[in-house]
Design an enzyme around this catalytic site. Structure first.
Site, PDB file in Angstrom:
ATOM      1  N   SER A   1      20.341 -16.474  32.126  1.00 45.20           N
ATOM      2  CA  SER A   1      20.230 -15.086  31.649  1.00 45.20           C
ATOM      3  C   SER A   1      18.812 -14.567  31.454  1.00 45.20           C
ATOM      4  O   SER A   1      18.627 -13.384  31.197  1.00 45.20           O
ATOM      5  CB  SER A   1      21.006 -14.915  30.341  1.00 45.20           C
TER       6      SER A   1
ATOM      7  N   LYS B   1      15.518  -8.864  23.064  1.00 42.82           N
ATOM      8  CA  LYS B   1      16.933  -8.772  23.435  1.00 42.82           C
ATOM      9  C   LYS B   1      17.735  -8.534  22.161  1.00 42.82           C
ATOM     10  O   LYS B   1      17.415  -9.110  21.105  1.00 42.82           O
ATOM     11  CB  LYS B   1      17.351 -10.072  24.118  1.00 42.82           C
TER      12      LYS B   1
ATOM     13  N   SER C   1      22.156 -12.031  31.638  1.00 44.60           N
ATOM     14  CA  SER C   1      22.522 -11.028  30.667  1.00 44.60           C
ATOM     15  C   SER C   1      21.330 -10.293  30.027  1.00 44.60           C
ATOM     16  O   SER C   1      21.506  -9.238  29.423  1.00 44.60           O
ATOM     17  CB  SER C   1      23.339 -11.680  29.554  1.00 44.60           C
TER      18      SER C   1
END
Lengths: 485, 116
Positions: free
Chosen positions: A173, A74, A149
């Protein structure tokens, strides 16, 4: 092919790391145009790294347990000399001068970092539509969001671009995008994985964890990155848990409680759970019972207040953490006559709407006259949630709920209604507030043919039994999650 | 935004509140944005009103999931003469990542009054 078998084939000399990385780069070249999972694909560095792994094997050395396995990160995890954007314009051009601890551990384990994945700006969102670089599309249906996310990390694994990725989970997330993309996603115990080099959103809630297409691969990756790190003062002083070694132990005798309040089944619980999601949850509970677990209804009443407490606490911490983005030390600067105007011009141009909303919400909740009413009360609700979980875990070893109230929703559907978007996180937030581990396991599909995730929750450091239950659910659901593309 | 001593249920957030908070947070908002954000922030805070009904008297606040205590390291320098060169290199990298720098320092526009 699983990460475990890929690593095995490299370690035995059967396959080269280079061939594995080339294969995945080809998959990315093929499908990335439709998915937009990545902000950056580090193809050259990955091939170079693969060659070094192959050299170690050729010289008879130990290339590590993740030898030659591609891992995507990420884009809020610092990679030395490689752009790290957090999905934001405000970090434009910034190259971190150091690696996050998870990056060093992946390197030590022989993994090959293949790129940085797209995300909601500063991890604020549940759909990856809040990225400054455009949305990520769900590989199962590209008209739908991948969740967020960590939507890029989930989509990259679901699309077969990489067998493994890391995400971060502040209120769901990792777990929610895992559910929406039909992959396994794990939020470990708070402090189990070092946050050193993870750009902070809400420091008391943030935790790094793995995505994989099957439970064993998720265990492999978590074992590689977990364990105490002196560089993170909130890192817990325990070594990485043995997960792969316990996966086949089953759930015989384990007591599992289905949380009424966050599964739409209790009289005082939350509403808005899709019937097909509830049906899959019921089947998951039956599967655990059939495997010998004692499954009953459980009540954790204060979980219904988790959302309210979270959307005060997380913005409050974010408003403080994001004060550092002021145009002085890194990334974007918009010039102005004086420093205060420069700070404001930079932040105004650099942050997107959702980040601005949360900064203002947090600033408001912490301001004089409102602190007690909002932040103070939310912290007390957090105590109630911790206490309710503690009570539930006197009767149960594990808890169960849906991961998200619905399957993946259409792109654009909730983007203009923040409160509607936040409701995606009702099932996942309580574990962050308590600091407990929880994971999402794919369990069948909804009426729309899209994946449904079941959430397994455990008390702090309860990962071994959590993974045992996840393995049973995976077997009952018909094995590891398939590749969509 | 005057502190209101015994307010347990504050009134709905106003446009002026949002403008004030934006200034504190160093964000410039247009009139159009102010209108939009005011409604959205009010929606979120309205949702938080569901905890008003809870009896929280005597409940201790939790700020963190772990019982935190300060973490100390051994009182030995980690940047000795041997690492000085690396340390220097690291500082140079940090400075190089800044939007503006001068002589190993971050450069900013004037903070107070006229530039010297």
């Amino acid at each position: 092919m699983s990460a475990l078998s890929l690593a095995g084939s490299v370690r035995s000399g059967e396959r080269s790391a280079r061939s594995i990385v080339e294969e995945h780069l080809a998959a990315i070249a093929d499908g990335e145009g439709q998915i937009h999972a990545f902000n950056l694909v580090t193809a050259d560095a990955a091939l170079e790294r693969a060659d070094r792994v192959d050299d170690v094997v050729a010289q008879g050395g130990d290339p590590g347990l993740l030898a030659g396995v591609p891992v995507a990160l990420k884009d809020n995890m610092c990679t030395r000399g490689v752009p790290t954007t957090c999905g934001s314009r405000i970090l434009d051009g910034w190259r971190p001068p150091y690696d996050a601890t998870v990056v060093e551990r992946l390197d030590a384990a022989g993994a090959v970092i293949i790129g940085k994945t797209n995300m909601d700006e500063f991890a604020m969102g549940s759909s990856t539509e809040n990225s400054a670089f455009g949305p990520t599309f769900n590989p199962r249906d590209t008209t739908r969001v991948p969740g967020g996310s960590s939507g890029g990390s989930a989509a990259a694994v679901a699309a077969g671009f990489t067998p493994l990725s890391l995400g971060s989970d502040t209120g769901g997330s990792i777990r929610q995008p895992a559910a929406l993309c039909g992959v396994v996603g794990v939020k470990p115990t708070y402090g189990a994985v070092s946050r050193y080099g993870l750009v902070a959103f809400a420091s008391s809630l943030d935790q790094i964890g793995p995505f994989a297409r099957n439970v064993a691969d998720a265990a492999l990756l978590l074992e590689a990155v977990a364990g105490h790190d002196p560089l993170d003062s909130t890192s817990i002083p325990v070594s990485a848990p043995d997960l792969l070694g316990v996966l086949d132990r089953g759930v015989e005798g384990l007591r599992v409680g289905v949380i009424e309040e966050i599964s739409g089944s209790g009289p005082t619980g939350l509403e808005g759970f899709a019937p097909d999601v509830q049906a899959r949850l019921a089947e998951a509970a039956e599967a655990l019972a059939a495997a010998g677990a004692v499954v009953e209804k459980a009540s954790v009443p204060s979980t219904v207040f988790g959302l309210s407490a979270y959307y005060v606490i997380a913005p409050a911490e974010a408003s403080s953490n994001l004060a550092r983005f002021d145009g002085v030390r890194f990334g974007l600067r918009v010039d102005a006559e004086n420093t205060v105007d420069m700070n404001a011009a930079t932040r105004t141009a650099g942050f997107g709407d959702e980040v601005k909303r949360r900064i203002m919400l947090g600033t408001y909740a912490l301001s004089a006259g409102y602190y007690d009413a909002y932040y103070g009360k939310s912290q007390k609700v957090r105590t109630l949630i911790v206490e309710d979980f503690a009570r539930a875990y006197q009767s149960f070893d594990l808890l169960l709920s849906p991961t998200a109230p619905t399957t993946a929703f259409p792109i654009g559907e909730k983007v203009d209604d923040p409160m509607l978007m936040y409701l995606n996180d009702v099932c996942t937030i309580p574990s962050n507030l308590a600091g407990h581990p929880a994971m999402s396991v794919p369990f069948g599909v909804g009426d729309d043919g899209l994946p449904v995730g079941v959430q397994v929750l455990a008390p702090a450091n309860g990962e071994p039994s959590m993974f045992r239950a996840a393995a049973v659910l995976e077997a009952a659901a018909g094995g590891s999650a398939g590749v969509a593309l | 935004m005057e502190p209101d001593a015994d307010t347990s249920t504050p009134g709905r957030i106003t446009r002026d509140d949002v403008a004030y908070v934006a200034r504190l947070a160093r964000l410039n908002l247009t009139d159009f944005e102010l209108d939009g954000f005011t409604g959205q922030l009010a929606d979120v805070l309205d949702h938080a009103a569901d905890i008003e009904a809870l009896d929280l008297d005597g409940v201790a606040p939790t700020s963190h999931p772990l019982p935190l205590s300060n973490v100390f390291r051994a009182d030995v320098p980690t940047v000795g003469p041997a690492e000085e060169a690396n340390h220097r290199l690291f500082c140079d990298e940090v400075i190089a990542a800044a939007p503006a720098a001068e002589e190993s320092r971050f450069r900013v526009p004037p903070v107070l009054g006229e530039a010297p």
